[in-house]
Scaffold this motif. Structure first.
Motif, PDB file in Angstrom:
ATOM      1  N   UNK A 252       0.822  -1.204   0.000  1.00 64.23           N
ATOM      2  CA  UNK A 252       0.000   0.000   0.000  1.00 64.23           C
ATOM      3  C   UNK A 252       0.854   1.251   0.000  1.00 64.23           C
ATOM      4  N   UNK A 253       0.210   2.378  -0.184  1.00 60.41           N
ATOM      5  CA  UNK A 253       0.903   3.671  -0.171  1.00 60.41           C
ATOM      6  C   UNK A 253       0.160   4.627   0.752  1.00 60.41           C
ATOM      7  N   UNK A 254       0.927   5.520   1.361  1.00 61.65           N
ATOM      8  CA  UNK A 254       0.363   6.533   2.253  1.00 61.65           C
ATOM      9  C   UNK A 254       1.090   7.847   1.994  1.00 61.65           C
ATOM     10  N   UNK A 255       0.378   8.968   1.902  1.00 60.98           N
ATOM     11  CA  UNK A 255       1.053  10.265   1.732  1.00 60.98           C
ATOM     12  C   UNK A 255       1.988  10.554   2.896  1.00 60.98           C
ATOM     13  N   UNK A 256       3.104  11.215   2.625  1.00 60.32           N
ATOM     14  CA  UNK A 256       4.038  11.544   3.704  1.00 60.32           C
ATOM     15  C   UNK A 256       3.372  12.413   4.761  1.00 60.32           C
ATOM     16  N   UNK A 257       2.377  13.171   4.347  1.00 58.57           N
ATOM     17  CA  UNK A 257       1.693  14.045   5.304  1.00 58.57           C
ATOM     18  C   UNK A 257       0.782  13.263   6.249  1.00 58.57           C
ATOM     19  N   UNK A 258       0.524  11.993   5.920  1.00 60.46           N
ATOM     20  CA  UNK A 258      -0.356  11.165   6.762  1.00 60.46           C
ATOM     21  C   UNK A 258       0.395   9.936   7.249  1.00 60.46           C
ATOM     22  N   UNK A 259       1.635  10.127   7.647  1.00 60.86           N
ATOM     23  CA  UNK A 259       2.500   8.999   7.995  1.00 60.86           C
ATOM     24  C   UNK A 259       1.941   8.167   9.145  1.00 60.86           C
ATOM     25  N   UNK A 260       1.218   8.786  10.043  1.00 59.50           N
ATOM     26  CA  UNK A 260       0.684   8.038  11.181  1.00 59.50           C
ATOM     27  C   UNK A 260      -0.357   7.005  10.747  1.00 59.50           C
ATOM     28  N   UNK A 261      -0.822   7.105   9.503  1.00 60.33           N
ATOM     29  CA  UNK A 261      -1.811   6.150   9.008  1.00 60.33           C
ATOM     30  C   UNK A 261      -1.181   4.863   8.470  1.00 60.33           C
ATOM     31  N   UNK A 262       0.153   4.806   8.399  1.00 60.16           N
ATOM     32  CA  UNK A 262       0.806   3.566   7.979  1.00 60.16           C
ATOM     33  C   UNK A 262       0.497   2.488   9.014  1.00 60.16           C
ATOM     34  N   UNK A 263       0.035   1.304   8.603  1.00 56.68           N
ATOM     35  CA  UNK A 263      -0.306   0.260   9.579  1.00 56.68           C
ATOM     36  C   UNK A 263       0.869  -0.061  10.497  1.00 56.68           C
ATOM     37  N   UNK A 264       0.558  -0.363  11.758  1.00 54.71           N
ATOM     38  CA  UNK A 264       1.603  -0.615  12.743  1.00 54.71           C
ATOM     39  C   UNK A 264       2.480  -1.805  12.379  1.00 54.71           C
ATOM     40  N   UNK A 265       1.900  -2.826  11.727  1.00 54.10           N
ATOM     41  CA  UNK A 265       2.663  -4.038  11.415  1.00 54.10           C
ATOM     42  C   UNK A 265       3.268  -3.994  10.017  1.00 54.10           C
TER      43      UNK A 265
ATOM     44  N   UNK B  56       9.364   8.496  -1.209  1.00 52.87           N
ATOM     45  CA  UNK B  56       9.897   9.661  -1.907  1.00 52.87           C
ATOM     46  C   UNK B  56       9.375  10.889  -1.166  1.00 52.87           C
ATOM     47  N   UNK B  57       9.473  12.022  -1.788  1.00 56.95           N
ATOM     48  CA  UNK B  57       9.060  13.249  -1.096  1.00 56.95           C
ATOM     49  C   UNK B  57       7.562  13.304  -0.835  1.00 56.95           C
ATOM     50  N   UNK B  58       6.783  12.536  -1.613  1.00 54.70           N
ATOM     51  CA  UNK B  58       5.328  12.629  -1.508  1.00 54.70           C
ATOM     52  C   UNK B  58       4.684  11.410  -0.847  1.00 54.70           C
ATOM     53  N   UNK B  59       5.257  10.226  -1.076  1.00 49.31           N
ATOM     54  CA  UNK B  59       4.547   8.989  -0.754  1.00 49.31           C
ATOM     55  C   UNK B  59       5.432   7.997  -0.003  1.00 49.31           C
ATOM     56  N   UNK B  60       4.835   7.259   0.909  1.00 52.81           N
ATOM     57  CA  UNK B  60       5.482   6.131   1.589  1.00 52.81           C
ATOM     58  C   UNK B  60       4.863   4.848   1.039  1.00 52.81           C
ATOM     59  N   UNK B  61       5.685   3.918   0.610  1.00 52.95           N
ATOM     60  CA  UNK B  61       5.206   2.619   0.128  1.00 52.95           C
ATOM     61  C   UNK B  61       5.528   1.577   1.189  1.00 52.95           C
ATOM     62  N   UNK B  62       4.557   0.780   1.548  1.00 49.00           N
ATOM     63  CA  UNK B  62       4.733  -0.201   2.612  1.00 49.00           C
ATOM     64  C   UNK B  62       4.105  -1.528   2.219  1.00 49.00           C
ATOM     65  N   UNK B  63       4.469  -2.564   2.952  1.00 46.33           N
ATOM     66  CA  UNK B  63       3.834  -3.862   2.769  1.00 46.33           C
ATOM     67  C   UNK B  63       3.666  -4.515   4.132  1.00 46.33           C
ATOM     68  N   UNK B  64       2.660  -5.374   4.217  1.00 50.72           N
ATOM     69  CA  UNK B  64       2.449  -6.094   5.464  1.00 50.72           C
ATOM     70  C   UNK B  64       1.826  -7.450   5.164  1.00 50.72           C
ATOM     71  N   UNK B  65       2.188  -8.476   5.927  1.00 53.94           N
ATOM     72  CA  UNK B  65       1.607  -9.808   5.707  1.00 53.94           C
ATOM     73  C   UNK B  65       0.181  -9.857   6.222  1.00 53.94           C
ATOM     74  N   UNK B  66      -0.659 -10.568   5.502  1.00 52.38           N
ATOM     75  CA  UNK B  66      -2.046 -10.725   5.932  1.00 52.38           C
ATOM     76  C   UNK B  66      -2.397 -12.178   6.207  1.00 52.38           C
ATOM     77  N   UNK B  67      -1.394 -13.078   6.059  1.00 50.22           N
ATOM     78  CA  UNK B  67      -1.656 -14.486   6.345  1.00 50.22           C
ATOM     79  C   UNK B  67      -2.540 -15.124   5.290  1.00 50.22           C
TER      80      UNK B  67
END
Length: 752
Positions: free
Chosen positions: A612-625, A632-643
């Motif tokens: 998933x992706x989250x705007x850098x301005x909303x970093x607290x919305x990145x899932x905890x796990x 980059x300057x605008x976006x955070x890209x993350x991944x998480x296992x869902x089993x």
């Protein structure tokens, strides 16, 4: 600390995080470059680990692990090690790969009575491809004491007399002591999960409640599709050929360019050439990072799709070579996928119009067997959709095929590998090969879909197996089952390994062949049968635990229809007088192969990872796990296992049986009509150089029959020697390509 200071330090922490991410990526690339340099240096005949180690800043052991050929003589003759005990995961962390500890309990002496097992057992001995994925985290099993194993009697001594004679030089090389890395791998192998004792383990054998594979009650909807070469800008839509002006070929430019010339819109864009997601690859340490950046770049007028319909697919899929971008109009309800046509077949050098024709031929061939057939986005999606339309609506399984418990699915995921990939290096093969001959099994997995396990699985403990008669034991090993076993390689063994063992590090499996080696693993019945009744000599197998199914044919109708479609398209490719249509038919036949191959892989149902992706301005919305994999300057890209999801079509037991059967057939396969056996174990010891899924590479040609049927061995490449033995996969693939080109130019007579 006040709120302002707290906020400022959070910003500093994020900056440190970003810098650490970049530094780690740089370090990983440097370490990879160092390993490649060490491997290259190892090719020098006078290279010594003692000189390379200080230059690389590594220990001797690290150098030998990277380039086993540099192992010092004193490391190539290790003292015998004690057999490894039953391997179980610790309850604290399923991710740990702790070494087995403690001494092995004394075992009952193995019986010497021979089971009535022959190499000409009914049905195939046993198939992915694509690429075999690295094993995921297995479910943790409670620590337990090792159960008393049930010895499997060795086969009749008559089988030993059928061992092939080998040239004296090859015998001597094959009998040499193991290389250091093999001994180290044996001692440091990761442990595999086991089934808990008592009621906890018994609960694993219940099906998942209210979850079954059933015949669909809806008609799949086709999606309007175009084919785009981003290198030339050529766009093919039905019978139209258009051209786009693509300056950057980013996702936004492609989407807006396509909708500019096709205002009514499309739902799927196949990229046939140009790989636009790799255009900025030189800016990133790994291809996957470049792909992620391309998928998540700004797309004016579009946003990441959130999914829709029964085949709801949300978000992008980050893959280094065949990614999937899913987009939705910011204003409106238009949903579009950008995919790689390379998911279906190799598109290199093929015009978009020919690729369009290949998809048309594929659709027509499938429609002859499935009147409601629809080509979905990928071969795996198409394969499973077509299979569900063969599920019976009457009879024993009219209510569908129940799905195993999540615990058993996790066990299969952790203990059932796919295709065999192995490179055998000197001194186990000559440093100078007399030749390199490639034999590839045609449409291999289709050979092994004639039966699969159905019904409620039964647990077969060591005590239960030991209590059975010889006939019952033999029948069980011929049935669809998955067995926890302790294996011992014969003291006089001189050929390749037979059964997979868990390997340390990044390698999922290896195949121990050193005489006297003992290891604990899980294996399917076809491979265990091969170990017991191979043409050389029987291996010692001790049953620790097992999962046994009733034999059924849940895939037979599906597979037969795909094989008929493949045969029809293959014939068109051979007979059509139009070169473009011959190419289209050949590609369509390859697509059918991919449907079956990846359809089988989809049954395995790997645990999912969501990107998933989250705007850098909303970093607290990145899932905890979540793990942050890019930014980059605008976006955070993350991944998480869902089993494991509640997938009604998850049947890893079927995929495991087919893969086991294919690995076994790579070693030994009987051609009854020709009265001859084929496979690596029917080549002299010391002549096997490598395995790659369905292919085996030898130092001499073999008289194996080829009739163009699924499972037959096709002589695909022949490179005459002397050939320097490959020591890396890259070297093997280079020699493979040269051998294929050489064979096409000057065909070699089979068996010559």
């Amino acid at each position: 600390m006040d709120a302002k200071t707290y906020t400022a330090q959070l910003a500093e922490l994020r900056a440190l995080r970003d810098e650490i991410k970049k530094t780690r990526a740089t370090l990983a690339k440097l370490e990879s470059d160092r390993a490649r340099q060490i491997t290259a240096l190892a090719g020098y005949e006078k290279a010594k680990a003692e000189r390379i180690a200080p230059a690389a800043g590594l220990s001797l052991g690290d150098i030998v692990a990277i380039a086993p050929i540099l192992a010092p003589d004193q490391l190539t003759h290790p003292a015998p090690t004690a057999p490894i005990g039953t391997a179980v995961s610790t309850p604290e962390s399923a991710e740990e790969t702790a070494l087995p500890s403690g001494s092995e309990p004394a075992q009952a002496q193995a019986a010497t009575v021979a089971p009535a097992m022959t190499r000409s057992a009914p049905g195939p001995a046993a198939q992915p491809e694509p690429p075999a994925p690295a094993p995921s985290v297995p479910p943790a099993a409670p620590t337990q004491s090792a159960p008393a194993p049930a010895p499997v009697p060795a086969p009749l001594a008559a089988h030993e007399a059928q061992a092939h004679e080998a040239p004296q030089a090859h015998e001597a090389q094959a009998h040499e002591a193991p290389q250091a890395h093999e001994a180290q791998a044996h001692e440091a192998q990761r442990t595999l999960p086991a089934i808990p004792e008592g009621p906890d383990g018994d609960r694993w054998f219940d099906h998942t409640a209210n979850l079954s594979s059933t015949h669909p009650n809806f008609t799949q909807q086709a999606r309007s599709t175009v084919f785009l070469d981003t290198a030339t800008g050529v766009l093919v839509h039905r019978d139209q050929t258009l051209r786009l002006d693509l300056r950057t070929a980013d996702a936004g430019e492609i989407l807006n360019g396509v909708f500019r010339v096709l205002p009514d819109g499309v739902e799927r864009i196949y990229i046939t050439a140009g790989a636009p997601w790799h255009r900025q690859a030189d800016r990133y340490p790994f291809l996957k990072d470049a792909v992620g950046a391309w998928l998540n770049a700004p797309t004016p007028g579009w946003r990441t799709d959130t999914g829709r319909g029964k085949d709801r697919m949300a978000g992008h899929f980050v893959h280094p070579r065949n990614p999937v971008g899913r987009y939705q109009r910011e204003q409106g309800d238009q949903h579009v996928e950008i995919r790689s046509a390379g998911e279906w077949f190799d598109t290199e050098g093929t015009e978009p119009t020919v690729i369009r024709d290949a998809f048309v031929l594929l659709w027509k061939a499938l429609r002859r067997h499935w009147p409601d057939a629809v080509l979905m986005g990928s071969p795996s999606q198409t394969g499973r959709d077509l299979w569900t339309r063969t599920i019976p609506t009457k009879g024993q399984y009219a209510d569908g095929y129940p799905v195993l418990s999540e615990e058993l699915r996790g066990l299969f995921h952790a203990t059932a590998g796919q295709g065999r990939t192995e490179l055998i290096t000197p001194p186990r093969v000559p440093a100078e090969l007399p030749a390199l001959v490639e034999y590839d099994r045609t449409f291999a997995y289709a050979k092994h879909t004639w039966k699969a396990g159905v019904g409620t699985p039964r647990r077969v403990t060591a005590a239960t197996f030991a209590s059975w008669s010889q006939k019952e034991q033999t029948k069980a090993l011929f049935a669809c089952g998955h067995w926890h076993v302790r294996v011992t390689v014969p003291d006089t063994w001189k050929h390749v390994g037979i059964l997979p063992a868990p390997a340390p590090g990044d390698r999922a499996w290896h195949y121990p062949a050193t005489p006297g080696t003992t290891f604990t693993t899980w294996a399917g019945g076809p491979e265990i049968h091969t170990a017991l009744s191979n043409p050389m000599q029987p291996w010692k197998i001790e049953i620790l635990d097992g999962i046994l199914f009733d034999d059924g044919k849940p895939l037979d109708d599906w597979s037969k229809k795909l094989k008929e479609a493949w045969s029809s398209l293959t014939a068109q490719a051979a007979l059509n007088g139009d070169p473009a249509q011959r190419t289209a038919a050949r590609l369509a036949a390859r697509a059918v192969r991919a449907i079956l191959l990846y359809g089988i892989g989809a049954f395995a149902q790997r645990p999912r990872t969501v990107t998933g992706t989250t705007p850098r301005t909303a970093e607290r919305d990145v899932p905890d796990d979540a793990e942050i994999i890019g930014f980059d300057d605008e976006t955070i890209t993350w991944q998480r296992p869902t089993g494991f999801t509640r997938d009604p079509n998850a049947h890893p037991e079927w995929a495991a049986h087919i893969w086991s059967s294919a690995r076994a057939a790579l070693l030994s396969q009987r051609h009854r009509d020709d009265d001859i056996s084929a496979g690596a174990l029917h080549a002299p010891p010391g002549t096997v150089v490598a395995f790659r899924t369905d292919a085996v590479y030898l130092t001499q040609p073999q008289p194996w029959p080829y009739h163009g049927q699924p499972g037959d061995y096709l002589n695909k490449g022949h490179l005459t020697g002397p050939v320097t033995a490959p020591t890396t996969e890259e070297e093997l693939l280079t020699l493979r390509d040269i051998g294929r080109s050489t064979l096409q130019a000057t065909p070699i007579t089979e068996g010559a």
